[in-house]
Design a protein around this motif. Structure first.
Motif, PDB file in Angstrom:
ATOM      1  N   SER A   1       8.980   5.298  14.474  1.00 32.40           N
ATOM      2  CA  SER A   1       8.671   4.377  15.554  1.00 32.40           C
ATOM      3  C   SER A   1       9.179   2.971  15.284  1.00 32.40           C
ATOM      4  O   SER A   1       9.198   2.152  16.180  1.00 32.40           O
ATOM      5  N   TRP A   2       9.590   2.684  14.044  1.00 31.07           N
ATOM      6  CA  TRP A   2      10.083   1.339  13.730  1.00 31.07           C
ATOM      7  C   TRP A   2      11.595   1.284  13.619  1.00 31.07           C
ATOM      8  O   TRP A   2      12.169   0.253  13.394  1.00 31.07           O
ATOM      9  N   ALA A   3      12.234   2.439  13.773  1.00 34.11           N
ATOM     10  CA  ALA A   3      13.663   2.498  13.473  1.00 34.11           C
ATOM     11  C   ALA A   3      14.499   1.659  14.411  1.00 34.11           C
ATOM     12  O   ALA A   3      15.560   1.209  14.049  1.00 34.11           O
ATOM     13  N   VAL A   4      14.032   1.434  15.618  1.00 34.75           N
ATOM     14  CA  VAL A   4      14.890   0.748  16.584  1.00 34.75           C
ATOM     15  C   VAL A   4      14.495  -0.709  16.767  1.00 34.75           C
ATOM     16  O   VAL A   4      15.001  -1.382  17.629  1.00 34.75           O
TER      17      VAL A   4
ATOM     18  N   TYR B   1       7.931  -2.584  -2.195  1.00 37.17           N
ATOM     19  CA  TYR B   1       6.810  -1.830  -2.741  1.00 37.17           C
ATOM     20  C   TYR B   1       7.284  -0.633  -3.555  1.00 37.17           C
ATOM     21  O   TYR B   1       8.358  -0.075  -3.309  1.00 37.17           O
ATOM     22  N   HIS B   2       6.459  -0.228  -4.514  1.00 34.73           N
ATOM     23  CA  HIS B   2       6.739   0.969  -5.309  1.00 34.73           C
ATOM     24  C   HIS B   2       6.436   2.194  -4.445  1.00 34.73           C
ATOM     25  O   HIS B   2       5.421   2.222  -3.743  1.00 34.73           O
ATOM     26  N   PRO B   3       7.308   3.212  -4.487  1.00 30.57           N
ATOM     27  CA  PRO B   3       7.028   4.394  -3.664  1.00 30.57           C
ATOM     28  C   PRO B   3       5.696   5.060  -3.985  1.00 30.57           C
ATOM     29  O   PRO B   3       5.076   5.643  -3.088  1.00 30.57           O
ATOM     30  N   ALA B   4       5.241   4.989  -5.229  1.00 32.87           N
ATOM     31  CA  ALA B   4       3.930   5.575  -5.552  1.00 32.87           C
ATOM     32  C   ALA B   4       2.824   4.839  -4.785  1.00 32.87           C
ATOM     33  O   ALA B   4       1.864   5.450  -4.299  1.00 32.87           O
ATOM     34  N   TYR B   5       2.970   3.522  -4.648  1.00 29.69           N
ATOM     35  CA  TYR B   5       2.019   2.745  -3.849  1.00 29.69           C
ATOM     36  C   TYR B   5       2.108   3.153  -2.378  1.00 29.69           C
ATOM     37  O   TYR B   5       1.090   3.309  -1.696  1.00 29.69           O
ATOM     38  N   LEU B   6       3.325   3.346  -1.901  1.00 32.15           N
ATOM     39  CA  LEU B   6       3.496   3.710  -0.487  1.00 32.15           C
ATOM     40  C   LEU B   6       2.919   5.091  -0.189  1.00 32.15           C
ATOM     41  O   LEU B   6       2.454   5.331   0.927  1.00 32.15           O
ATOM     42  N   LEU B   7       2.937   5.975  -1.181  1.00 31.29           N
ATOM     43  CA  LEU B   7       2.302   7.283  -0.981  1.00 31.29           C
ATOM     44  C   LEU B   7       0.793   7.127  -0.807  1.00 31.29           C
ATOM     45  O   LEU B   7       0.163   7.856  -0.052  1.00 31.29           O
TER      46      LEU B   7
ATOM     47  N   ASP C   1       1.874   0.684   4.718  1.00 35.13           N
ATOM     48  CA  ASP C   1       2.805  -0.364   4.292  1.00 35.13           C
ATOM     49  C   ASP C   1       4.265   0.088   4.288  1.00 35.13           C
ATOM     50  O   ASP C   1       5.148  -0.673   3.900  1.00 35.13           O
ATOM     51  N   LYS C   2       4.509   1.342   4.709  1.00 35.75           N
ATOM     52  CA  LYS C   2       5.909   1.790   4.767  1.00 35.75           C
ATOM     53  C   LYS C   2       6.723   0.941   5.738  1.00 35.75           C
ATOM     54  O   LYS C   2       7.920   0.737   5.556  1.00 35.75           O
ATOM     55  N   ARG C   3       6.051   0.454   6.752  1.00 35.36           N
ATOM     56  CA  ARG C   3       6.759  -0.402   7.710  1.00 35.36           C
ATOM     57  C   ARG C   3       7.289  -1.660   7.013  1.00 35.36           C
ATOM     58  O   ARG C   3       8.430  -2.087   7.252  1.00 35.36           O
ATOM     59  N   LYS C   4       6.477  -2.237   6.130  1.00 34.91           N
ATOM     60  CA  LYS C   4       6.934  -3.428   5.401  1.00 34.91           C
ATOM     61  C   LYS C   4       8.088  -3.059   4.464  1.00 34.91           C
ATOM     62  O   LYS C   4       9.036  -3.836   4.288  1.00 34.91           O
ATOM     63  N   ALA C   5       7.991  -1.885   3.852  1.00 35.01           N
ATOM     64  CA  ALA C   5       9.062  -1.451   2.947  1.00 35.01           C
ATOM     65  C   ALA C   5      10.377  -1.308   3.715  1.00 35.01           C
ATOM     66  O   ALA C   5      11.449  -1.652   3.205  1.00 35.01           O
ATOM     67  N   TRP C   6      10.288  -0.816   4.928  1.00 29.68           N
ATOM     68  CA  TRP C   6      11.481  -0.681   5.750  1.00 29.68           C
ATOM     69  C   TRP C   6      12.077  -2.054   6.052  1.00 29.68           C
ATOM     70  O   TRP C   6      13.292  -2.257   6.005  1.00 29.68           O
TER      71      TRP C   6
END
Ligand code: SF4
Length: 230
Positions: A17-20, A201-207, A212-217
């Protein structure tokens, strides 16, 4: 990268949903964190990859040499433009001898693919080459003792950009106690080599914290923009 393919990767990240949405913000002024190159790094500079790998495997500079299973030196393309740096190997990395494996590694791979990179195109390393027991955070002494090896890897690799993943990696690389939230979306430079550095962010944190994946993107898009400019 093919837009449809990128969309697939973003879906894998849960970011469809954030890709565009809009582009990453412009680069903020660079910070001026520039620690001097440690004596050890200067003394040992000039080693080739094989020699450096041997030195790390034989290292006894800190107590972690007594508890690790094997060296987690780093993996990837020795001509890579991107250097991804985490804090230290975990249990699975210690078993396999490779950084960022398991679920966190898979998520890192998806994060890289989202910006058009494969794991094989980048170089991936940690600040610590041996695992701290019990997955505890690296001590400041351990990080300081091991950092010269990363500096030698950087000297060999000459990356265009470094992506520091996670608070511990970012704070150690930038020699700061500023929170990760405040280090994000800023253009930093690493140490003596002045390699552009972006924090995420560290992927382990994102899991654990998928919200917060949106912020990582956003971080990844910012890093891609920085890399295109240098
Ligand atoms: S963690 Fe780093 S400094 Fe410590 S023994 Fe291993 S290679 Fe040496």
């Amino acid at each position: 990268m093919n837009p449809a393919l990128r969309q697939d990767y973003l879906s894998a990240l849960g970011l469809q949903s954030w890709a565009v949405r809009g582009e990453a913000r412009s680069a903020a002024p660079a910070t001026t964190l520039e620690p001097a190159m440690p004596e050890t790094a200067a003394r040992e500079a000039g080693a080739d990859w094989a020699t450096l790998r041997e030195r790390v495997a034989a290292c006894t500079r800190c107590a972690l040499c007594a508890t690790r299973t094997q060296t987690v030196f780093g993996v990837g393309n020795p001509q890579a433009e991107w250097l991804v740096v985490g804090e230290a190997p975990g249990a699975e990395e210690d078993r396999q001898g490779e950084p960022f494996v398991g679920r966190a590694g898979q998520l890192l791979n998806s994060m890289l693919r989202a910006i058009g990179l494969t794991r094989e195109q980048v170089y991936i390393a940690n600040i610590l080459k041996f695992r701290p027991p019990g997955n505890r955070d690296p001590s400041p002494t351990e990080a300081a003792e091991c950092l010269p090896y990363l500096e030698q890897q950087i000297a060999l690799l000459k990356p265009k950009i470094m992506l520091a993943v996670g608070r511990i990696a970012a704070q150690n690389l930038l020699r700061t106690e500023v929170t990760l939230g405040r280090l994000r979306l800023q253009l930093h430079h690493f140490g003596h080599s002045r390699v552009p550095l972006v924090v995420t962010y560290h992927p382990a944190y994102l899991l654990r914290t998928p919200g917060d994946k949106r912020k990582a993107w956003e971080d990844l898009k910012f890093a891609r923009e920085v890399c295109a400019r240098v």
